[in-house]
Scaffold this motif. Structure first.
Motif, PDB file in Angstrom:
ATOM      1  N   VAL A 268    -122.648  33.335 -27.247  1.00  0.00           N
ATOM      2  CA  VAL A 268    -123.637  32.707 -26.356  1.00  0.00           C
ATOM      3  C   VAL A 268    -123.510  33.255 -24.938  1.00  0.00           C
ATOM      4  N   LEU A 269    -122.276  33.369 -24.465  1.00  0.00           N
ATOM      5  CA  LEU A 269    -122.074  33.862 -23.112  1.00  0.00           C
ATOM      6  C   LEU A 269    -122.425  35.345 -23.003  1.00  0.00           C
ATOM      7  N   ARG A 270    -122.199  36.115 -24.080  1.00  0.00           N
ATOM      8  CA  ARG A 270    -122.578  37.524 -24.065  1.00  0.00           C
ATOM      9  C   ARG A 270    -124.099  37.666 -23.947  1.00  0.00           C
ATOM     10  N   ALA A 271    -124.822  36.880 -24.722  1.00  0.00           N
ATOM     11  CA  ALA A 271    -126.279  36.924 -24.657  1.00  0.00           C
ATOM     12  C   ALA A 271    -126.777  36.463 -23.289  1.00  0.00           C
ATOM     13  N   GLU A 272    -126.145  35.434 -22.755  1.00  0.00           N
ATOM     14  CA  GLU A 272    -126.538  34.910 -21.447  1.00  0.00           C
ATOM     15  C   GLU A 272    -126.335  35.955 -20.357  1.00  0.00           C
ATOM     16  N   LEU A 273    -125.187  36.627 -20.380  1.00  0.00           N
ATOM     17  CA  LEU A 273    -124.900  37.618 -19.354  1.00  0.00           C
ATOM     18  C   LEU A 273    -125.877  38.793 -19.424  1.00  0.00           C
ATOM     19  N   THR A 274    -126.349  39.114 -20.609  1.00  0.00           N
ATOM     20  CA  THR A 274    -127.280  40.223 -20.776  1.00  0.00           C
ATOM     21  C   THR A 274    -128.601  39.955 -20.076  1.00  0.00           C
ATOM     22  N   THR A 275    -129.050  38.702 -20.062  1.00  0.00           N
ATOM     23  CA  THR A 275    -130.366  38.379 -19.511  1.00  0.00           C
ATOM     24  C   THR A 275    -130.313  37.708 -18.140  1.00  0.00           C
ATOM     25  N   ALA A 276    -129.148  37.176 -17.750  1.00  0.00           N
ATOM     26  CA  ALA A 276    -129.068  36.346 -16.549  1.00  0.00           C
ATOM     27  C   ALA A 276    -129.455  37.070 -15.260  1.00  0.00           C
ATOM     28  N   PRO A 277    -129.010  38.296 -15.008  1.00  0.00           N
ATOM     29  CA  PRO A 277    -129.367  38.917 -13.726  1.00  0.00           C
ATOM     30  C   PRO A 277    -130.868  39.095 -13.522  1.00  0.00           C
ATOM     31  N   VAL A 278    -131.576  39.521 -14.560  1.00  0.00           N
ATOM     32  CA  VAL A 278    -133.027  39.700 -14.420  1.00  0.00           C
ATOM     33  C   VAL A 278    -133.712  38.356 -14.235  1.00  0.00           C
ATOM     34  N   ARG A 279    -133.301  37.348 -15.019  1.00  0.00           N
ATOM     35  CA  ARG A 279    -133.907  36.025 -14.866  1.00  0.00           C
ATOM     36  C   ARG A 279    -133.672  35.476 -13.461  1.00  0.00           C
ATOM     37  N   TYR A 280    -132.473  35.681 -12.965  1.00  0.00           N
ATOM     38  CA  TYR A 280    -132.167  35.193 -11.623  1.00  0.00           C
ATOM     39  C   TYR A 280    -133.050  35.873 -10.574  1.00  0.00           C
ATOM     40  N   ALA A 281    -133.125  37.204 -10.635  1.00  0.00           N
ATOM     41  CA  ALA A 281    -133.911  37.935  -9.642  1.00  0.00           C
ATOM     42  C   ALA A 281    -135.394  37.591  -9.726  1.00  0.00           C
ATOM     43  N   ARG A 282    -135.881  37.350 -10.940  1.00  0.00           N
ATOM     44  CA  ARG A 282    -137.312  37.101 -11.132  1.00  0.00           C
ATOM     45  C   ARG A 282    -137.701  35.665 -10.804  1.00  0.00           C
TER      46      ARG A 282
END
Length: 248
Positions: free
Chosen positions: A218-232
């Motif tokens: 779960v944390l691996r999947a989260e880390l993969t998408t988190a930076p883009v979601r945060y910036a957007r």
């Protein structure tokens, strides 16, 4: 009962578990000019960073209460590091419904208003422990910009556009219990960047040490998408601040 494990992993290296950063608490302290010896009750105190810093910089005493089983030990270590073990203490307990044995000078909940089911409820909870003329400190999110669509709402960790009130709307809600707002210290984009990016680094380092642990996928999947979601989304739409209040 404990806080979710993912939270403690993401914030394992945080000293302050909110997007204030290091400089903003000093701004708040200078603005409020607390007198040495005043006692603080800090509900959902996390790792004790704010309470220990107040004790060091302003000569305050205090008690921190937090539900997370690991945070009181981190808070005591921070108190030792700052040389304030004689002024602060920490309790592992659910902060929801907690009250001080004696009235305190400052009652705070900086970033966990779920303990009172929202801002007004948390204000009422803090009031139970406050002496007349004391200060309430509440950290709470607000809406900087209205999310334009469902993707922006969900990307901001909200369920609807109304989850986060505007800053004027939040101040009106805080006013409802009969309090005067006497100071506002908002987080800014830089302090929010530092807070969130530190979560990514802590997560990555944890994954390297614990690749087969239960939360890892779960944390691996989260880390993969988190930076883009945060910036957007997260960087654009939600805001966050600390509000100092006094009873009328």
């Amino acid at each position: 009962m404990d806080v979710p494990r993912g939270f403690t992993i993401r914030e394992s290296d945080h000293r302050i578990h909110n997007p204030l950063g290091d400089a903003k608490p000093a701004v708040l302290g200078r603005a409020l000019r607390p007198r040495p010896g005043r006692h603080v009750l800090d509900l959902a105190c996390g790792s004790g960073g704010l309470l220990c810093t107040r004790a060091r910089d302003h000569g305050l005493t205090g008690t921190g209460v937090d539900l997370c089983a690991t945070f009181p030990a981190s808070a005591r270590a921070r108190a030792t590091e700052l040389g304030v073990t004689d002024r602060v203490g920490f309790v592992h307990r659910d902060a929801a419904g907690h009250g001080a044995d004696e009235p305190v000078d400052v009652a705070a909940c900086v970033g966990a208003t779920w303990i009172g089911d929202g801002g007004p409820g948390t204000v009422e909870l803090l009031r139970r422990s406050l002496r007349p003329g004391g200060l309430l400190l509440v950290g709470h999110p607000f809406r900087r910009r209205t999310p334009p669509d469902r993707a922006a709402v969900e990307g901001s960790h909200a369920t609807s556009r109304d989850d986060y009130p505007s800053l004027p709307g939040l101040l009106a809600r805080v006013d409802e219990p009969g309090c005067d707002v006497v100071e506002v210290v908002p987080a800014d984009r830089d302090t929010r960047d530092r807070y969130v990016a530190a979560q990514w680094l802590s997560t990555r380092r944890w994954l390297e040490r614990n690749p087969d642990d239960e939360p890892a996928p779960v944390l691996r999947a989260e880390l993969t998408t988190a930076p883009v979601r945060y910036a957007r989304y997260e960087r654009e739409y939600p805001g966050w601040g600390v509000f100092a209040l006094m009873d009328r």
